[in-house]
Write a protein that holds these residues in place. Structure first.
Motif, short mmCIF file in Angstrom:
data_model
loop_
_atom_site.label_atom_id
_atom_site.label_comp_id
_atom_site.label_asym_id
_atom_site.label_seq_id
_atom_site.Cartn_x
_atom_site.Cartn_y
_atom_site.Cartn_z
N PRO A 56 -53.44 -0.36 51.10
CA PRO A 56 -54.26 -0.14 52.31
C PRO A 56 -53.96 -1.15 53.41
CG PRO A 56 -55.52 -1.35 50.69
CD PRO A 56 -54.19 -1.06 50.04
N PHE A 57 -52.67 -1.27 53.76
CA PHE A 57 -52.27 -2.22 54.80
C PHE A 57 -51.40 -1.49 55.82
CE2 PHE A 57 -52.58 -4.75 50.82
CZ PHE A 57 -53.71 -5.47 51.15
N THR A 58 -51.39 -2.00 57.04
CA THR A 58 -50.63 -1.38 58.11
C THR A 58 -49.23 -1.97 58.20
OG1 THR A 58 -51.29 -2.98 59.80
CG2 THR A 58 -52.79 -1.12 59.40
N ARG A 59 -48.40 -1.31 58.96
CA ARG A 59 -47.05 -1.83 59.22
C ARG A 59 -47.11 -3.23 59.78
NH1 ARG A 59 -44.60 -1.79 64.10
NH2 ARG A 59 -42.32 -2.07 64.21
N ASP A 60 -48.03 -3.46 60.71
CA ASP A 60 -48.13 -4.79 61.32
C ASP A 60 -48.54 -5.84 60.29
OD1 ASP A 60 -47.39 -3.82 63.77
OD2 ASP A 60 -49.44 -3.56 64.52
N ASP A 61 -49.35 -5.45 59.31
CA ASP A 61 -49.72 -6.40 58.26
C ASP A 61 -48.49 -6.83 57.47
OD1 ASP A 61 -52.44 -6.19 58.91
OD2 ASP A 61 -52.77 -4.51 57.52
N PHE A 62 -47.64 -5.87 57.15
CA PHE A 62 -46.43 -6.19 56.41
C PHE A 62 -45.50 -7.09 57.23
CE2 PHE A 62 -47.78 -2.51 53.93
CZ PHE A 62 -47.35 -2.81 52.66
N THR A 113 -54.29 -12.27 52.68
CA THR A 113 -54.60 -12.21 54.11
C THR A 113 -55.46 -10.99 54.43
OG1 THR A 113 -52.47 -13.26 54.56
CG2 THR A 113 -53.58 -12.22 56.42
N GLY A 114 -55.31 -9.93 53.62
CA GLY A 114 -56.04 -8.69 53.88
C GLY A 114 -57.36 -8.58 53.14
N GLY A 115 -57.86 -9.67 52.59
CA GLY A 115 -59.18 -9.64 51.97
C GLY A 115 -59.19 -9.35 50.49
N TYR A 116 -58.15 -9.72 49.78
CA TYR A 116 -58.08 -9.49 48.34
C TYR A 116 -57.90 -10.82 47.62
CZ TYR A 116 -57.66 -4.45 48.94
OH TYR A 116 -57.90 -3.12 49.26
N ILE A 117 -58.39 -10.88 46.42
CA ILE A 117 -58.08 -11.98 45.51
C ILE A 117 -56.80 -11.59 44.79
CG2 ILE A 117 -58.84 -13.27 43.48
CD1 ILE A 117 -61.73 -12.63 44.36
N ILE A 176 -46.26 -9.82 48.58
CA ILE A 176 -47.38 -8.95 48.22
C ILE A 176 -48.66 -9.77 48.04
CG2 ILE A 176 -48.27 -7.35 46.48
CD1 ILE A 176 -45.34 -6.51 45.97
N VAL A 177 -48.52 -10.95 47.42
CA VAL A 177 -49.68 -11.83 47.25
C VAL A 177 -50.23 -12.28 48.61
CG1 VAL A 177 -50.42 -14.11 46.45
CG2 VAL A 177 -49.08 -12.62 44.95
#
Length: 526
Positions: A181-187, A36-40, A30-31
């Protein structure tokens, strides 16, 4: 439903997992997903207590980097979840989900609760003298009422089916919940970046994702195991399955005149009991079981519905009583090839892995005396010198490696005493106890069938081995001794069940003693 990240606050996620379930891996995924998705991202963990009395809580906060950049400063992120302020709770087991509800981490205005519906029983459930298990349905309903949305399915089964661990299945459920707010591909990319067990983790992820998205109800309990057909041997008795004549009920019960009148419940009970008894001893032992039931069947014919209940309960408890746990049985079960195969499956041992199974054994003087022929057993228990020698020799337990030649041969030698079990001191004692119990049921049923049923049920107090068996046997004997007083009461069956419940309530015997003391004076029956 929009993802919980739609506001400018941090996304707050709590993961509750037990040791060995990959809770730390899930938190790391999750971290990585967030960073990678633009979060701290920030994660902390608080270890639980060992021996299944508590889970480790992993807490993650994700804050949008764009908002931090716009504000010109880093966000202050919390180290622990705050009740009433958690967006996503992920629980690796149903009781842990219920504990999260109890702690206030799950709230109907905010929290998406993702939980596996399988159970790993807590120590308090395991050590209960009776059935101490919490019912899953009320736990699931409490989770459903407490959460903004509940996403629940048997993720342990998904992990097993996929050859992976439950953390990957939980990640799939998180993706399927659309709470982030992430896609399947992100996971999937996150799993691949982890680099360990990638293919198996992806299989579990995909399967969990599909089931979560297809689960319109939002939650489902594991399916109950199907009732075995009456002619089938129990699972694990592959050596008996080939002996069709031994597991066909008509072969064993065809000459019993009462069998044709048996109800479905009784057929199911006896259908499980007979193969178990054959496996425990032999076919003659299974026939003895039926012979012991015949007098109760005769009483049941005249008892209507209560008579049917009496016969079914007696059949159930008699099968358990006749397959008591002794050193011979334990040694037999521990040396079976199917046990080794089951353990290999559970630990996912590969064909090139070395599997070693070590057993800690500590037989006591009484258990040894009960295993040998009755005259020798009585000599060991009655002779002071013999007691001293055996006690000294068994003062320490020993570790026996059953996958090694010495350990396997040692336990196999004990298991081979099965053919001589009928000569043992324990067998003689169990025979006297069982026949005394059946005689008392037969004597009580014509006068008070409901009391006879309650007394049949009370035999469930006698179970296990060692101290557990000794305590249960003492409680059962105390209840048996009270039967004469109970028979004079109009509420006899209810009071006997209260005695049984008291005996199961604690292992000190105080609750049972208090109930026994309250029996007099007795109201007279009408």
């Amino acid at each position: 439903m929009p993802p919980v990240a739609s506001s400018s606050r941090a996304i707050r996620i709590a993961v509750l997992a037990m040791g060995g379930e990959g809770g730390g891996v899930l938190a790391d995924w999750i971290v990585d997903l967030g960073e990678t998705g633009g979060y701290i991202a920030q994660t902390t963990s608080v270890p639980g207590v060992a021996q299944r009395t508590g889970a480790t809580i992993y807490y993650i906060e994700l804050f949008p980097r764009r908002l931090a950049d716009a504000a010109g400063r880093e966000p202050v992120l919390a180290l622990m979840p705050v009740p009433g302020d958690v967006d996503i709770v992920i629980a690796s087991e149903l009781m842990e989900a219920a504990r999260a509800v109890e702690r206030g981490l799950v709230t109907p205005d905010r929290t998406v609760l993702i939980a596996s519906t399988h159970r790993v029983y807590a120590m308090t459930e395991k050590i209960a003298l009776g059935d101490g298990r919490s019912q899953s349905a009320p736990l699931l309903e409490a989770c459903r009422r407490a959460a903004r949305r509940l996403v629940a399915t048997d993720m342990a089964a998904i992990a097993e089916e996929s050859g992976s661990v439950i953390s990957a299945a939980l990640l799939g459920a998180l993706a399927g919940s659309a709470a982030l707010p992430f896609t399947r591909d992100d996971f999937l990319a996150t799993i691949r970046r982890g680099g360990v067990g990638v293919e198996a983790s992806i299989r579990a992820f995909e399967l969990s994702l599909a089931r979560t998205m297809n689960d319109d109800a939002g939650a489902s309990l594991p399916s109950a195991p199907a009732t075995a057909p009456v002619n089938a041997a129990p699972a694990g008795l592959d050596d008996l399955a080939s002996l069709d004549d031994l597991v066909r009920l008509d072969h064993l019960v065809g000459r019993e005149s009462w069998w044709g009148e048996a109800g479905e419940e009784l057929r199911t009970i006896v259908g499980h009991a007979l193969p178990r008894l054959v496996d425990y001893q032999d076919e003659a032992y299974a026939r003895l079981y039926l012979e012991r039931l015949r007098p109760i069947a005769g009483l049941a014919r005249d008892g209507g519905e209560n008579g049917t209940r009496l016969l079914a309960e007696t059949a159930r408890q008699l099968a358990l009583a006749m397959t008591y746990e002794d050193t011979i049985r334990i040694a037999d079960l521990k040396t079976r090839p199917e046990r080794r195969a089951r353990i290999a499956r559970e630990v996912r041992a590969g064909k090139d892995d070395v599997l070693e199974i070590a057993e800690f054994l500590h037989p006591r003087l009484q258990e040894i005396a009960e295993t040998v022929p009755a005259p020798l057993g009585r000599f060991i228990t009655d002779n002071r010198a013999a007691r001293a020698v055996v006690t000294w020799a068994t003062r320490k337990g020993r570790i026996v490696t059953t996958t090694g030649i010495r350990g396997h041969l040692l336990l196999s030698a004990v298991a081979a005493l099965k053919s001589r079990r009928r000569r043992s001191l324990r067998f003689a004692a169990e025979t006297r106890a069982i026949e005394g119990w059946l005689d008392r049921i037969a004597a009580t049923a014509p006068k008070d069938c409901e009391l006879a049923i309650a007394y049949a049920e009370a035999r469930n107090l006698v179970k296990g081995y060692g101290d557990t068996h000794a305590r249960g046997l003492a409680s059962f004997r105390a209840i048996t001794a009270a039967l004469d007083r109970l028979e004079r009461r109009s509420d006899a069956a209810a009071r006997l069940r209260r005695l049984t419940a008291a005996a199961l309530a604690d292992d000190s015997g105080k609750a049972l003693a208090a109930e026994l003391a309250s029996l007099d004076p007795a109201p007279q029956g009408g």
